[in-house]
Design a protein around this motif. Structure first.
Motif, PDB file in Angstrom:
ATOM      1  N   ALA A  20       0.843  -1.262  -0.067  1.00 20.61           N
ATOM      2  CA  ALA A  20       0.006  -0.079  -0.043  1.00 20.61           C
ATOM      3  C   ALA A  20       0.887   1.164   0.128  1.00 20.61           C
ATOM      4  N   ALA A  21       1.996   1.069   0.838  1.00 20.50           N
ATOM      5  CA  ALA A  21       2.713   2.356   0.978  1.00 20.50           C
ATOM      6  C   ALA A  21       3.391   2.617  -0.362  1.00 20.50           C
ATOM      7  N   LEU A  22       4.078   1.560  -0.973  1.00 22.37           N
ATOM      8  CA  LEU A  22       4.549   1.703  -2.281  1.00 22.37           C
ATOM      9  C   LEU A  22       3.573   2.291  -3.444  1.00 22.37           C
ATOM     10  N   CYS A  23       2.411   1.991  -3.367  1.00 22.00           N
ATOM     11  CA  CYS A  23       1.360   2.441  -4.275  1.00 22.00           C
ATOM     12  C   CYS A  23       1.094   3.743  -4.134  1.00 22.00           C
ATOM     13  N   GLU A  24       1.092   4.277  -2.866  1.00 19.06           N
ATOM     14  CA  GLU A  24       1.135   5.586  -2.629  1.00 19.06           C
ATOM     15  C   GLU A  24       2.287   6.488  -3.053  1.00 19.06           C
ATOM     16  N   SER A  25       3.423   5.945  -2.934  1.00 18.10           N
ATOM     17  CA  SER A  25       4.630   6.686  -3.401  1.00 18.10           C
ATOM     18  C   SER A  25       4.676   6.476  -4.960  1.00 18.10           C
ATOM     19  N   PHE A  26       4.091   5.702  -5.807  1.00 18.10           N
ATOM     20  CA  PHE A  26       4.378   5.689  -7.119  1.00 18.10           C
ATOM     21  C   PHE A  26       2.970   6.328  -7.837  1.00 18.10           C
ATOM     22  N   GLY A  27       2.069   6.839  -6.962  1.00 18.53           N
ATOM     23  CA  GLY A  27       0.844   7.348  -7.595  1.00 18.53           C
ATOM     24  C   GLY A  27       0.005   5.909  -8.138  1.00 18.53           C
ATOM     25  N   VAL A  28       0.229   5.016  -7.554  1.00 22.51           N
ATOM     26  CA  VAL A  28      -0.658   3.600  -8.477  1.00 22.51           C
ATOM     27  C   VAL A  28      -1.986   3.576  -7.577  1.00 22.51           C
ATOM     28  N   GLU A  29      -3.235   3.826  -8.272  1.00 22.52           N
ATOM     29  CA  GLU A  29      -4.455   3.615  -7.579  1.00 22.52           C
ATOM     30  C   GLU A  29      -5.293   2.087  -7.838  1.00 22.52           C
ATOM     31  N   ALA A  30      -5.106   1.518  -7.058  1.00 25.46           N
ATOM     32  CA  ALA A  30      -5.573   0.230  -7.121  1.00 25.46           C
ATOM     33  C   ALA A  30      -6.327  -0.332  -5.902  1.00 25.46           C
ATOM     34  N   ASP A  31      -7.314  -1.350  -5.898  1.00 21.33           N
ATOM     35  CA  ASP A  31      -7.779  -1.685  -4.676  1.00 21.33           C
ATOM     36  C   ASP A  31      -7.584  -3.266  -4.750  1.00 21.33           C
ATOM     37  N   GLY A  32      -7.203  -3.788  -3.439  1.00 22.99           N
ATOM     38  CA  GLY A  32      -7.063  -5.094  -3.239  1.00 22.99           C
ATOM     39  C   GLY A  32      -5.401  -5.381  -3.481  1.00 22.99           C
ATOM     40  N   LYS A  33      -5.139  -6.633  -2.982  1.00 25.29           N
ATOM     41  CA  LYS A  33      -3.688  -6.886  -3.332  1.00 25.29           C
ATOM     42  C   LYS A  33      -3.274  -7.318  -4.560  1.00 25.29           C
TER      43      LYS A  33
ATOM     44  N   ASP B  12      -4.619  -6.428  -7.576  1.00 26.09           N
ATOM     45  CA  ASP B  12      -4.613  -5.314  -8.524  1.00 26.09           C
ATOM     46  C   ASP B  12      -3.559  -4.311  -8.157  1.00 26.09           C
ATOM     47  N   ARG B  13      -3.254  -4.305  -6.673  1.00 29.49           N
ATOM     48  CA  ARG B  13      -2.075  -3.203  -6.536  1.00 29.49           C
ATOM     49  C   ARG B  13      -0.821  -3.851  -6.812  1.00 29.49           C
ATOM     50  N   ALA B  14      -0.554  -5.190  -6.845  1.00 24.47           N
ATOM     51  CA  ALA B  14       0.703  -5.596  -7.173  1.00 24.47           C
ATOM     52  C   ALA B  14       0.898  -5.825  -8.971  1.00 24.47           C
ATOM     53  N   ARG B  15      -0.256  -5.864  -9.364  1.00 22.85           N
ATOM     54  CA  ARG B  15      -0.260  -5.781 -10.876  1.00 22.85           C
ATOM     55  C   ARG B  15      -0.185  -4.427 -11.312  1.00 22.85           C
ATOM     56  N   SER B  16      -0.850  -3.533 -10.628  1.00 17.60           N
ATOM     57  CA  SER B  16      -0.842  -2.056 -11.204  1.00 17.60           C
ATOM     58  C   SER B  16       0.628  -1.673 -10.860  1.00 17.60           C
ATOM     59  N   LEU B  17       1.422  -1.830  -9.784  1.00 20.65           N
ATOM     60  CA  LEU B  17       2.540  -1.482  -9.514  1.00 20.65           C
ATOM     61  C   LEU B  17       3.556  -1.675 -10.207  1.00 20.65           C
ATOM     62  N   SER B  18       3.485  -3.200 -10.816  1.00 21.02           N
ATOM     63  CA  SER B  18       4.465  -3.786 -11.683  1.00 21.02           C
ATOM     64  C   SER B  18       4.331  -3.162 -13.109  1.00 21.02           C
ATOM     65  N   ALA B  19       3.186  -2.910 -13.377  1.00 20.42           N
ATOM     66  CA  ALA B  19       2.900  -2.332 -14.642  1.00 20.42           C
ATOM     67  C   ALA B  19       3.249  -0.774 -14.627  1.00 20.42           C
ATOM     68  N   ALA B  20       3.381  -0.169 -13.571  1.00 21.32           N
ATOM     69  CA  ALA B  20       3.542   1.168 -13.551  1.00 21.32           C
ATOM     70  C   ALA B  20       5.194   1.464 -13.720  1.00 21.32           C
ATOM     71  N   THR B  21       5.879   0.306 -12.828  1.00 17.51           N
ATOM     72  CA  THR B  21       7.191   0.711 -12.535  1.00 17.51           C
ATOM     73  C   THR B  21       8.252  -0.338 -13.587  1.00 17.51           C
ATOM     74  N   GLY B  22       7.642  -1.438 -13.798  1.00 17.73           N
ATOM     75  CA  GLY B  22       8.541  -2.370 -14.561  1.00 17.73           C
ATOM     76  C   GLY B  22       9.303  -3.250 -13.562  1.00 17.73           C
ATOM     77  N   LEU B  23       8.724  -3.078 -12.382  1.00 13.11           N
ATOM     78  CA  LEU B  23       9.747  -3.881 -11.208  1.00 13.11           C
ATOM     79  C   LEU B  23       8.984  -5.247 -11.043  1.00 13.11           C
ATOM     80  N   THR B  24       9.578  -6.266 -10.612  1.00 12.19           N
ATOM     81  CA  THR B  24       8.987  -7.217 -10.304  1.00 12.19           C
ATOM     82  C   THR B  24       8.378  -7.341  -8.857  1.00 12.19           C
ATOM     83  N   VAL B  25       7.016  -7.703  -8.456  1.00 11.15           N
ATOM     84  CA  VAL B  25       6.645  -7.619  -7.218  1.00 11.15           C
ATOM     85  C   VAL B  25       5.953  -8.949  -6.693  1.00 11.15           C
ATOM     86  N   LEU B  26       6.750  -9.209  -5.603  1.00 12.85           N
ATOM     87  CA  LEU B  26       6.370 -10.480  -4.720  1.00 12.85           C
ATOM     88  C   LEU B  26       5.414 -10.127  -3.525  1.00 12.85           C
ATOM     89  N   ALA B  27       4.360 -10.029  -3.801  1.00 16.52           N
ATOM     90  CA  ALA B  27       3.365  -9.588  -2.740  1.00 16.52           C
ATOM     91  C   ALA B  27       2.988 -10.814  -1.806  1.00 16.52           C
TER      92      ALA B  27
END
Ligand SMILES: NC(=O)C1=CN([C@@H]2O[C@H](COP(=O)(O)OP(=O)(O)OC[C@H]3O[C@@H](n4cnc5c(N)ncnc54)[C@H](O)[C@@H]3O)[C@@H](O)[C@H]2O)[C@@H](O)CC1
Ligand SMILES: [K+]
Length: 461
Positions: free
Chosen positions: A346-359, A361-376
């Motif tokens: 949740a903190a990462l999504c806030e830092s990167f301006g990613v708006e998504a609900d639930g784990k 969608d958050r993990a998918r949106s964060l990875s899509a926005a940054t290109g980083l691999t996310v192990l939630a």
């Protein structure tokens, strides 16, 4: 059989594709119902069975199951509050030779829940709610067909009473809810019934057990991977990561720290040099930054030094709270693996301006926005990267102990150092972490868990 994990929209598309290729919906339902009936038969072993049938095609599967069991000589009690509302379910109803009742109570020792499948679209009320409440309260053997009836297939949350099932039979493909909390923990054993659907393009996949290998015959410590754990303000957490990393196949684990670590094991090399100098060692294959790092200015500088070193990095804990666009400037995101728990995500999504609900969608949106691999990580673990989402079987609930994440991060770093991509490394790590927990038994400490990474390795060789 494919281990695809589909959304409802993808499931409907796969079924349409199968129908366009010549298989009718009725043929799919027959295959699904008969495949499920085989499992019900195994569980029931001749005992009477109650089948709960809803209005849609999940209910249609129920009539096929009831007819199949009846033809095997079973005493079958079908409870259907309303008549079927789809053509295919009506066909199934007409092919079922027995009677139905509109409501409970039910008495049989085996109950098959076909009230709703992936078509559940609103809160479960009235007679359906009463049936699920009765099922929850009953000590019968409970079998969910496709998904438990009060579960939303895409996210695993509930729209009504969720009994604890003994067996869940997924039809045609896994749905996301099979691997997401809270539903995944209530499904009992899970089995997949193959319907021959075209699933090759799925972006969601159930992670399969990795096959690891022993070092090459000519291996030496550097070819096996040099992991450097960058310590910070708190000494305990990075040590746990080292303890785990040292047992996950690395040739060499070093702790970069300017503090004293009286508890460090003798076989861990502690490098007290200035961090920039220490990072100049060309032989470093992967870095881990975050456990015990702290969140002050010095911690941020250490994280920045690690990221600008160009090495592959695992970022965990405090590093995830510090990470932002500025720190990632000029960094190749394909070399970075993040291992957040829900709060860190949740903190990462806030830092990167990613708006998504639930784990998910958050993990998918964060990875899509940054290109980083996310192990939630968490009781349900989701790995997102390279356009793919990987889901995992459930791990031990004893993993909910302080330091468990430090152990996971240490394993990730070691696997990353061993010539694995961030996706492969994270996948190996989740399996090793789960297996270590299984071997550690109940009520382990994080250090005991780290020690069990070594025998866990043996399970995958
Ligand atoms: N389409 C296919 O090719 C196949 C589908 N199959 C089955 O079909 C299921 C999906 O079928 P459907 O799309 O018909 O959906 P469901 O059978 O899951 O339920 C949808 C029906 O329930 C009603 N409904 C939804 N939520 C409700 C609520 N809270 N209270 C009361 N009524 C509610 C809807 O109005 C609709 O009539 C799958 O889960 C699977 O079991 C299988 O037979 C395999 C083949
Ligand atoms: K169901």
């Amino acid at each position: 059989m494919s281990e695809a994990v589909l959304t409802v929209a993808q499931m409907v598309a796969a079924e349409k594709a199968a129908m366009a290729a010549g298989t009718s919906e009725w043929e799919l339902m027959l295959k699904a119902g008969q495949g499920a009936a085989q499992w019900v038969h195994r569980a029931a072993g001749g005992r009477p069975v109650t089948v709960l049938c809803g209005p849609g095609n999940n209910g249609g599967d129920g009539y096929v199951i009831a007819e199949d069991l009846g033809s095997r000589g079973y005493d079958v009690d079908v409870i259907a509050p309303v008549e079927p509302s789809t053509d295919t379910a009506r066909t199934a109803r007409s092919q079922f030779g027995g009677d139905t009742r509109e409501q409970g109570p039910f008495e049989h020792a085996i109950v098959v829940d076909c009230l709703f499948g992936y078509g559940l679209s609103r809160q479960v009320e009235g007679v359906y709610r009463e049936l699920l409440e009765e099922l929850s309260a009953s000590d019968c053997f409970k079998i969910a067909i496709d998904v438990p009836s009060a579960v939303r297939s895409d996210c695993g949350s509930t729209l009504g009473p969720l009994p604890r099932y003994d067996l869940t039979l997924a039809l045609g493909a896994w749905k996301q809810a099979h691997f997401l909390m809270p539903s995944m923990a209530m499904m009992g054993a899970k089995e997949l019934i193959d319907l021959g659907l075209p699933l090759d393009d799925a972006h969601g996949v159930l992670s399969s057990r990795p096959a690891l290998s022993a070092p090459a015959a000519d291996a030496h410590k550097y070819t096996r991977g040099l992991v450097a754990v960058v310590a910070g303000e708190m000494p305990g957490a990075p040590l746990l990561s080292c303890e785990a990393g040292m047992r996950a196949g690395a040739g060499y684990v070093k702790l970069f720290s300017d503090r004293s670590h009286p508890d460090a094991p003798a076989d861990l090399v502690i490098v007290e040099d200035d961090l920039d100098e220490a990072l100049e060692d060309d032989r470093i294959d992967a870095l881990l930054v975050g456990p015990g790092l702290g969140r002050g200015e010095t911690s941020r500088e250490r994280l920045a030094a690690a990221l600008t070193s160009g090495r592959q990095c695992v970022l965990d804990a405090d590093a995830l709270h510090l990470l932002d666009d500025d720190l990632l400037e000029g960094v190749d995101p394909s070399r970075i693996l993040l291992t957040p728990h829900e709060g860190e995500l949740a903190a990462l999504c806030e830092s990167f301006g990613v708006e998504a609900d639930g784990k998910l969608d958050r993990a998918r949106s964060l990875s899509a926005a940054t290109g980083l691999t996310v192990l939630a990580k968490g009781p349900d673990t989701i790995l997102v990267g390279e356009g793919t989402t990987l889901f995992f079987p459930q791990g031990s609930s004893w993993l909910s102990v302080a330091g468990s994440g430090d152990v996971l991060a240490g394993i990730c770093a070691t696997r990353l150092a061993g010539s694995r991509s961030p996706m492969e490394a994270a996948q190996d790590a989740v399996w090793l972490h789960h297996e270590a927990a299984r071997l550690a038994g109940p009520a382990f400490t994080a250090l005991q868990l780290a020690h069990c990474v070594k025998p866990a390795m043996a399970s995958f060789l």
